[in-house]
Motif scaffolding. Structure first.
Motif, PDB file in Angstrom:
ATOM      1  N   GLY A 256       0.431   7.731  18.104  1.00 45.68           N
ATOM      2  CA  GLY A 256       0.141   7.673  19.527  1.00 45.68           C
ATOM      3  C   GLY A 256       1.257   7.080  20.356  1.00 45.68           C
ATOM      4  N   ASP A 257       2.260   6.505  19.690  1.00 41.64           N
ATOM      5  CA  ASP A 257       3.334   5.859  20.433  1.00 41.64           C
ATOM      6  C   ASP A 257       4.276   6.883  21.039  1.00 41.64           C
ATOM      7  N   SER A 258       4.464   7.978  20.336  1.00 42.31           N
ATOM      8  CA  SER A 258       5.403   9.000  20.786  1.00 42.31           C
ATOM      9  C   SER A 258       4.900  10.353  20.336  1.00 42.31           C
TER      10      SER A 258
ATOM     11  N   SER B 292       0.832  -1.200   0.000  1.00 40.10           N
ATOM     12  CA  SER B 292       0.000   0.000   0.000  1.00 40.10           C
ATOM     13  C   SER B 292       0.867   1.250   0.000  1.00 40.10           C
ATOM     14  N   GLN B 293       0.315   2.297  -0.666  1.00 32.74           N
ATOM     15  CA  GLN B 293       1.039   3.552  -0.768  1.00 32.74           C
ATOM     16  C   GLN B 293       0.419   4.543   0.211  1.00 32.74           C
ATOM     17  N   HIS B 294       1.259   5.216   0.960  1.00 26.37           N
ATOM     18  CA  HIS B 294       0.722   6.184   1.929  1.00 26.37           C
ATOM     19  C   HIS B 294       1.814   7.159   2.299  1.00 26.37           C
ATOM     20  N   SER B 295       1.430   8.212   3.035  1.00 26.67           N
ATOM     21  CA  SER B 295       2.424   9.186   3.470  1.00 26.67           C
ATOM     22  C   SER B 295       3.317   8.557   4.534  1.00 26.67           C
ATOM     23  N   HIS B 296       4.573   9.001   4.559  1.00 26.35           N
ATOM     24  CA  HIS B 296       5.560   8.405   5.458  1.00 26.35           C
ATOM     25  C   HIS B 296       5.330   8.858   6.887  1.00 26.35           C
ATOM     26  N   LYS B 297       5.215   7.894   7.801  1.00 26.46           N
ATOM     27  CA  LYS B 297       5.116   8.199   9.226  1.00 26.46           C
ATOM     28  C   LYS B 297       6.237   7.425   9.927  1.00 26.46           C
ATOM     29  N   PRO B 298       7.241   8.118  10.457  1.00 22.32           N
ATOM     30  CA  PRO B 298       8.379   7.418  11.044  1.00 22.32           C
ATOM     31  C   PRO B 298       8.016   6.645  12.308  1.00 22.32           C
ATOM     32  N   ASN B 299       6.999   7.132  13.056  1.00 27.65           N
ATOM     33  CA  ASN B 299       6.653   6.495  14.329  1.00 27.65           C
ATOM     34  C   ASN B 299       5.215   6.003  14.316  1.00 27.65           C
ATOM     35  N   PRO B 300       4.940   4.967  15.091  1.00 24.67           N
ATOM     36  CA  PRO B 300       3.553   4.512  15.221  1.00 24.67           C
ATOM     37  C   PRO B 300       2.686   5.620  15.786  1.00 24.67           C
TER      38      PRO B 300
END
Ligand SMILES: [Zn+2]
Length: 144
Positions: free
Chosen positions: A56-58, A46-54
């Protein structure tokens, strides 16, 4: 492992996949500046915007990371706030022979425009300049 500094389109980057619900290797599809913008999940495709962190995790999301680069402006802001509302046209030229009170605006030949913040005693006054506070001597009526 891809170097975080020299990322480019086609490189692999670890990021959060909202479909897999895991931090997984992604292939970079598009970059914005030096950061991956759109990525392609190597696991589910799947293609999506990059999120380095999960999510709500940080609290250190990519949005707050850009804010960290702002220089600390607390002191400058205090200077600006104190100077605001003061009529700088009325600034007194600093003279060791004058006496200053808290709130006085003065012009120092070296430090520039400053605001008296604290009168230490009869002979010293703390003045906040753009580059920080300085303790100046004042009230010396009789110079020897
Ligand atoms: Zn995925």
């Amino acid at each position: 492992m891809a170097n975080e500094v020299g990322l480019k389109v086609g490189d692999n980057v670890d990021g959060w996949c909202g479909k897999c619900k895991m931090v997984l290797a992604h292939t970079i599809e598009a970059m914005v500046g030096t950061k991956p913008a759109r990525v392609n999940c190597n696991t589910c495709g799947s293609q999506h915007s990059h999120k380095p962190n999960p999510p709500g995790d940080s609290p250190r999301t990519s949005k707050t990371a850009t804010g960290e680069k702002a220089p600390p402006k607390g002191r400058a802001n205090r200077y600006q706030v104190l100077l605001k509302g003061k009529d700088t046209a009325l600034a007194k030229s600093y003279s060791i022979r004058d006496s200053y009170a808290a709130g006085d605006v003065l012009q120092h030949p070296t430090f520039g425009l400053g605001i008296a913040t604290t009168v230490k005693d009869g002979a010293k006054v703390e003045v906040l300049f753009e580059n920080g506070p300085k303790v100046l001597v004042h009230g010396r009526d009789s110079l020897t």
